[in-house]
Design an enzyme around this catalytic site. Structure first.
Site, PDB file in Angstrom:
ATOM      1  N   CYS A 185      -7.160 -62.197  21.716  1.00  0.00           N
ATOM      2  CA  CYS A 185      -5.790 -62.036  21.774  1.00  0.00           C
ATOM      3  C   CYS A 185      -5.250 -61.450  23.072  1.00  0.00           C
ATOM      4  O   CYS A 185      -4.006 -60.994  23.243  1.00  0.00           O
ATOM      5  CB  CYS A 185      -5.138 -61.398  20.687  1.00  0.00           C
ATOM      6  SG  CYS A 185      -5.868 -62.027  18.925  1.00  0.00           S
ATOM      7  N   LEU A 186      -6.161 -61.517  24.273  1.00  0.00           N
ATOM      8  CA  LEU A 186      -5.821 -60.960  25.439  1.00  0.00           C
ATOM      9  C   LEU A 186      -5.355 -62.103  26.294  1.00  0.00           C
ATOM     10  O   LEU A 186      -5.850 -63.098  26.539  1.00  0.00           O
ATOM     11  CB  LEU A 186      -6.589 -60.332  26.173  1.00  0.00           C
ATOM     12  CG  LEU A 186      -7.529 -59.129  25.632  1.00  0.00           C
ATOM     13  CD1 LEU A 186      -8.661 -58.489  26.310  1.00  0.00           C
ATOM     14  CD2 LEU A 186      -6.565 -57.985  25.324  1.00  0.00           C
TER      15      LEU A 186
END
Ligand SMILES: *Cc1c(COP(=O)(O)O)cnc(C)c1O
Length: 452
Positions: A386-387
């Protein structure tokens, strides 16, 4: 102009990639994995030894273990009688546990822990002392047999290096060793330089030979020097590399990301690996007088090497499965089933540049709704985290066709530092396993095993 950086042709991996084995492994292991080719490690090691023999120089190769965590390479060192360069108690245990003899270990690293120094000394490993207080700790270990030490020299040519003893400290260290009354075996001097400058290595090695002669006057053994690692790896051909450096610009990357050409690893090196060692031995320290090889022979000084990356050249690759593809303005974003933690260069304000290779799950089948017009499909490669910054490749790679879920993406030549130095179980994703392929070219069907 689409810039490509294809890895050098490699028939062994080509055959592996068309064997069907990688798709089976991706399915069976259920996630990304690395494959390792230990035969390549053997031949790289043999090449370094051949260069030493050719030059008539007595030398020993110590594999710098930090470049890869796999066990199989340590097994190969043990089998071949090569040494290992370790920098932590964990690495030391691994090496001993896999059969490398204590006396074949070099222990480097700054301000080494007492526990590391103690085990290293007990096992007869050669300790590269980096500071005066560290030498004091070695001298007061109080073991029955005197520890073996090498004094690591601070390189004047790289004044910002935090490693090594400066000139005054070096004098004091030599005096302490001489006065230690047999409590230590001072076997010589060492350095490790960053970068790949051949002449710089020869220059400093020449100085270390002189230092050995001075130390012998003090009654010290001083019969070997270590020139560390830093033998380049040649990943991509010269023309592609030059074109890339000249022309790359923010438009070539996702989000217009800006990279400074000078911050990239030098992915092309005209002289690399064991040939770089040949160059160092043939160079004349300070550009005059006898060659380094001649000086080593005259002074009866043994040469120790600590290559990491160069021993792992073409000895492994990293395999991901495409999980999804989305189209953006003029390019795509391919998301794979792993993260950029498996490509450590991505974490140094830089990029791992050799092109990943697309292995379509269904070769020849065009993407529905997208007639194949022969133009490359450009896409950046993102990780399954999720970066926003988790990109395995910011650069828009030119693929021969639009990747599809289920296709494999193989990053070539990742064994040296790329594959595992930054890996973590981020997002509870398992660490990619390492698959050892022993003789990929020998049988019609390559066999594999896990690295244990
Ligand atoms: C990292 C390191 C090496 C290996 O360097 P390469 O560039 O991988 O050859 C050798 N010696 C020391 C002391 C190191 O820290």
């Amino acid at each position: 102009m689409v810039l490509t950086l294809p890895a050098h042709p490699d028939h062994v991996t080509d055959r592996l990639h068309t064997s069907g084995l990688l798709a089976e492994l991706a399915h069976g292991l259920g996630g990304p994995f690395h494959y390792l080719l230990p035969d390549r490690f053997d031949s790289n090691l043999a090449a370094f030894r051949t260069v030493l023999d050719d030059a008539g120089v007595e030398g020993r190769v110590h594999y710098a273990k930090k470049a890869n965590k796999a066990r199989v390479f340590i097994d190969r060192c043990a089998t071949a009688g090569a040494g290992v360069d370790v920098a932590s108690l964990g690495e030391l245990r691994e090496a001993l546990g896999h059969g490398v003899r204590g006396e074949d270990l070099v222990v480097t690293g700054p301000a080494k822990a007492e526990s590391l120094l103690r085990v290293a000394a007990q096992q007869g490993a050669l300790i590269a002392v980096d500071a005066l207080d560290e030498l004091d700790r070695v001298l007061t270990l109080g073991l029955p047999r005197p520890p073996r030490v090498l004094l690591r020299v601070h390189p004047a040519a790289q004044p910002n290096s935090r490693f090594g003893l400066g000139e005054e400290d070096l004098d004091e260290a030599m005096r302490s060793c001489a006065e230690a009354d047999g409590q230590v075996r001072m076997e010589g001097f060492g350095f490790h330089l960053s970068g790949y400058d051949v002449q710089q290595r020869a220059d400093l090695a020449g100085e270390l030979v002189e230092l050995c002669l001075e130390a012998r006057v003090l009654g010290l053994q001083a019969d070997r020097i270590s020139i560390g690692g830093g033998f380049a790896v040649d990943y991509v051909p010269a023309d592609a590399w030059t074109r890339f450096l000249d022309r790359q610009h923010p438009g070539d990357y996702h989000a217009g990301k800006e990279f400074t050409a000078g911050d990239f690893y030098p992915y092309h090196s005209p002289v690399a690996g064991a040939e770089a060692l040949r160059g160092v031995l043939a160079a004349r320290p300070a550009r005059s007088g006898p060659t380094l090889a001649e000086r080593l022979r005259e002074a009866a000084v043994m040469l120790l090497l600590e290559p990491g990356r160069a021993l792992l050249d073409r000895a492994g690759a990293s395999v991901f499965t495409v999980q999804g593809v989305k189209d953006r303005e003029g390019y795509g974003i391919v998301t794979v089933d792993g993260t950029s933690l498996s490509l450590s260069e991505q974490w140094f304000n830089s990029e791992y540049l050799p092109d990943p290779r697309l292995l379509p799950a269904h070769p020849g089948r065009p993407h529905p709704g997208r007639p194949h017009d022969g133009a490359p499909y450009r896409a950046s490669i993102a990780g399954a985290s999720c970066l926003d910054s988790d990109l395995l490749t910011w650069r828009k790679i030119a693929f021969p066709s639009r990747p599809q879920a289920g296709d494999l993406l193989v990053y070539p030549n990742t064994a040296g530092y790329q594959m595992d130095s930054n890996e973590s179980p981020f997002h509870e994703l398992p660490l990619p396993p390492k698959v050892v392929i022993d003789h990929p070219g020998a049988a019609a069907r390559p066999r594999w095993r896990l690295d244990h």
